[in-house]
Design a protein around this motif. Structure first.
Motif, mmCIF file in Angstrom:
data_model
loop_
_atom_site.group_PDB
_atom_site.id
_atom_site.type_symbol
_atom_site.label_atom_id
_atom_site.label_comp_id
_atom_site.label_asym_id
_atom_site.label_seq_id
_atom_site.Cartn_x
_atom_site.Cartn_y
_atom_site.Cartn_z
ATOM 1 N N SER A 1 1.705 9.837 5.166
ATOM 2 C CA SER A 1 0.919 8.624 5.414
ATOM 3 C C SER A 1 -0.496 9.007 5.777
ATOM 4 C CB SER A 1 1.545 7.812 6.544
ATOM 5 O OG SER A 1 1.456 8.521 7.760
ATOM 6 N N LYS A 2 -1.338 7.976 5.780
ATOM 7 C CA LYS A 2 -2.722 8.153 6.216
ATOM 8 C C LYS A 2 -2.943 7.328 7.468
ATOM 9 C CE LYS A 2 -5.256 8.625 1.895
ATOM 10 N NZ LYS A 2 -6.024 7.836 0.952
ATOM 11 N N GLY A 3 -3.765 7.838 8.365
ATOM 12 C CA GLY A 3 -4.161 7.051 9.536
ATOM 13 C C GLY A 3 -3.039 6.888 10.543
ATOM 14 N N ASP A 4 -3.015 5.712 11.198
ATOM 15 C CA ASP A 4 -2.079 5.504 12.308
ATOM 16 C C ASP A 4 -0.646 5.252 11.868
ATOM 17 O OD1 ASP A 4 -4.121 5.792 14.063
ATOM 18 O OD2 ASP A 4 -4.526 3.634 14.263
ATOM 19 N N LEU B 1 0.059 10.878 -4.418
ATOM 20 C CA LEU B 1 0.074 9.424 -4.222
ATOM 21 C C LEU B 1 -1.032 8.978 -3.269
ATOM 22 C CD1 LEU B 1 3.932 9.073 -3.918
ATOM 23 C CD2 LEU B 1 2.545 7.997 -5.702
ATOM 24 N N LEU B 2 -1.361 9.848 -2.313
ATOM 25 C CA LEU B 2 -2.376 9.474 -1.320
ATOM 26 C C LEU B 2 -3.793 9.508 -1.901
ATOM 27 C CD1 LEU B 2 -1.087 11.277 1.896
ATOM 28 C CD2 LEU B 2 -0.796 8.885 1.275
ATOM 29 N N LYS B 3 -3.907 9.988 -3.139
ATOM 30 C CA LYS B 3 -5.233 9.983 -3.773
ATOM 31 C C LYS B 3 -5.593 8.598 -4.304
ATOM 32 C CE LYS B 3 -5.344 14.828 -5.141
ATOM 33 N NZ LYS B 3 -6.603 15.283 -4.529
ATOM 34 N N ILE B 4 -4.609 7.718 -4.393
ATOM 35 C CA ILE B 4 -4.888 6.365 -4.884
ATOM 36 C C ILE B 4 -5.512 5.551 -3.754
ATOM 37 C CG2 ILE B 4 -3.843 4.235 -5.774
ATOM 38 C CD1 ILE B 4 -1.707 5.946 -7.070
ATOM 39 N N ARG B 5 -6.583 4.842 -4.074
ATOM 40 C CA ARG B 5 -7.289 4.040 -3.065
ATOM 41 C C ARG B 5 -6.317 3.074 -2.372
ATOM 42 N NH1 ARG B 5 -12.872 1.364 -4.758
ATOM 43 N NH2 ARG B 5 -12.990 3.478 -5.562
ATOM 44 N N ASN B 6 -6.445 2.955 -1.083
ATOM 45 C CA ASN B 6 -5.654 2.022 -0.255
ATOM 46 C C ASN B 6 -4.212 2.446 0.005
ATOM 47 O OD1 ASN B 6 -7.799 0.295 0.104
ATOM 48 N ND2 ASN B 6 -7.286 -0.956 -1.676
ATOM 49 N N ASN C 1 0.823 -1.218 0.000
ATOM 50 C CA ASN C 1 0.000 0.000 0.000
ATOM 51 C C ASN C 1 0.858 1.270 0.000
ATOM 52 O OD1 ASN C 1 -2.366 -1.491 0.014
ATOM 53 N ND2 ASN C 1 -2.497 -1.528 2.241
ATOM 54 N N THR C 2 1.907 1.204 -0.771
ATOM 55 C CA THR C 2 2.889 2.302 -0.767
ATOM 56 C C THR C 2 3.114 2.818 -2.186
ATOM 57 O OG1 THR C 2 4.019 1.476 1.202
ATOM 58 C CG2 THR C 2 5.341 2.810 -0.295
ATOM 59 N N GLY C 3 3.246 4.112 -2.298
ATOM 60 C CA GLY C 3 3.555 4.724 -3.584
ATOM 61 C C GLY C 3 4.852 5.512 -3.506
#
Ligand code: 5GP
Ligand code: MN
Length: 335
Positions: free
Chosen positions: A284-287, A259-264, A231-233
């Motif tokens: 990053s997103k979330g935790d 890159l964070l616009k891509i699902r997951n 789940n990395t770009g």
């Protein structure tokens, strides 16, 4: 802030104050510095701003920005300002190594040191500290510092408010990250003071040059790699790209966020082959904490969801090293 009354006493008579912020200053670094500078001048202090390297073009519209002393361009002026200072503020950074050689001068200087910052793991060098990693921006903390800690809300004028709003807008990317009820209340106050949020957003976010969009297109079309398993770009830029697209400071701002616009996608890395180092921007997103990655592996740091660092190994091996880290974080990245 502990011992706020001592600091209030120090500020009760006119002082020579230098406001410093980090290398490659962003909207929050410049916004918090200009806001504190305007405010302190209205109190009758002498205030000047010092940053190690140049600020990006998209902030050029900000009042008084041209007065800022950039160490890379004006070494003697910076030395003199710090030598003559009574108080040095550290704004939007958590360790003196974030201001390069200026940090050595501040460390040695016989001055009162005040830190206002929202980065994780602040170093212990300041006499007075307002360090709050949950804050959206240093500008949010500057508002709190003036209005609550110094109990001086009435002295926040439109110019100070606009500078504060600039750092809030850039560090939250227009209220996408790190928002809170408190932040929106502060923003309501700023708008009541006359801040035109639409105008500021236009000045800040719609000031690209044609070459910036072409560079973005190049990054997305030719320099992007998605590692679905983690789940990395990744987006990278080579030395040749820097020449071909005439890239200068500020031109790569914001590219990592695509890159964070891509699902997951949970982690985004932007790897830039600069003249002496390979610079890495992480999001990053979330935790999932990119702060731990930046700190452990790339001599950097920052925030949980936005950090940066550097590598001294060349572009290809830095990219390889980054990819080799991913299996170690697979569980967290795919949870
Ligand atoms: P950016 O990726 O936009 O350059 O930086 C994101 C965040 O990470 C910012 O808060 C910035 O202060 C922090 N950061 C960027 N580069 C470095 C670095 O080399 N060292 C440390 N400690 N923090 C960094
Ligand atoms: Mn900041």
């Amino acid at each position: 802030m502990e011992n706020i009354n001592t600091l209030k006493n120090i500020l009760a008579t006119p002082k020579k104050i230098v406001l410093t912020s980090h290398r490659n200053p962003d909207g929050d670094a410049i916004g918090s510095s200009l806001a504190m500078c305007h405010y302190l001048r209205t109190l009758g202090h002498t205030a000047d701003i010092v940053v190690p390297s140049e600020y990006p073009d998209f902030l050029e519209w900000m009042p008084n920005i041209a007065e800022i002393a950039v160490y890379d361009l004006e070494k003697e002026r910076v030395k003199d300002l710090i030598a003559e200072a009574d108080i040095v503020f550290s704004l939007d950074y958590n360790d003196l190594d974030r201001i390069d050689k200026v940090g050595d001068m501040v460390k040695k200087a016989d001055v009162t040191k005040v830190m206002i910052d929202h980065h994780l793991q602040p170093a212990d060098f300041a006499d007075f500290m307002l360090s709050e990693p949950s804050a959206s921006s240093t500008c949010e903390l500057v508002y709190e510092f003036i209005s609550q800690h110094l109990d001086d809300k009435d002295k926040i004028d439109l110019k100070t408010a606009e500078a504060i709003m600039t750092g809030i807008l850039t560090d939250t990317n227009s209220f996408k990250y790190s928002t809170s009820p408190k932040l929106f209340r502060i923003v309501a106050d700023l708008i009541e003071l006359g801040v035109d949020d639409y105008l500021l957003q236009d000045l800040i976010f719609n000031s690209l040059k044609q070459k910036n969009l072409r560079l973005l297109g190049h990054c997305l079309h030719n320099r992007m790699e998605i590692l679905d398993e983690y789940n990395t770009g990744i987006i990278f830029l080579t030395k040749e790209d820097y020449a071909d697209f005439d890239i200068s400071r500020g031109d790569t701002e914001g590219i990592v966020n695509y890159l964070l616009k891509i699902r997951n996608i949970r982690m985004a890395a932007f790897v830039m082959e600069q003249p002496t180092i390979v610079k890495i921007s992480l999001r990053s997103k979330g935790d999932f904490s990119v702060q731990q990655i930046a700190q452990k592996h790339f001599r950097g740091g920052g925030h949980r969801n936005a950090s940066g660092g550097a590598s001294f190994q060349g572009l290809r091996s830095t990219l390889r090293r980054f990819k080799e880290l991913l299996p170690h974080y697979k569980e967290e990245l795919t949870a």
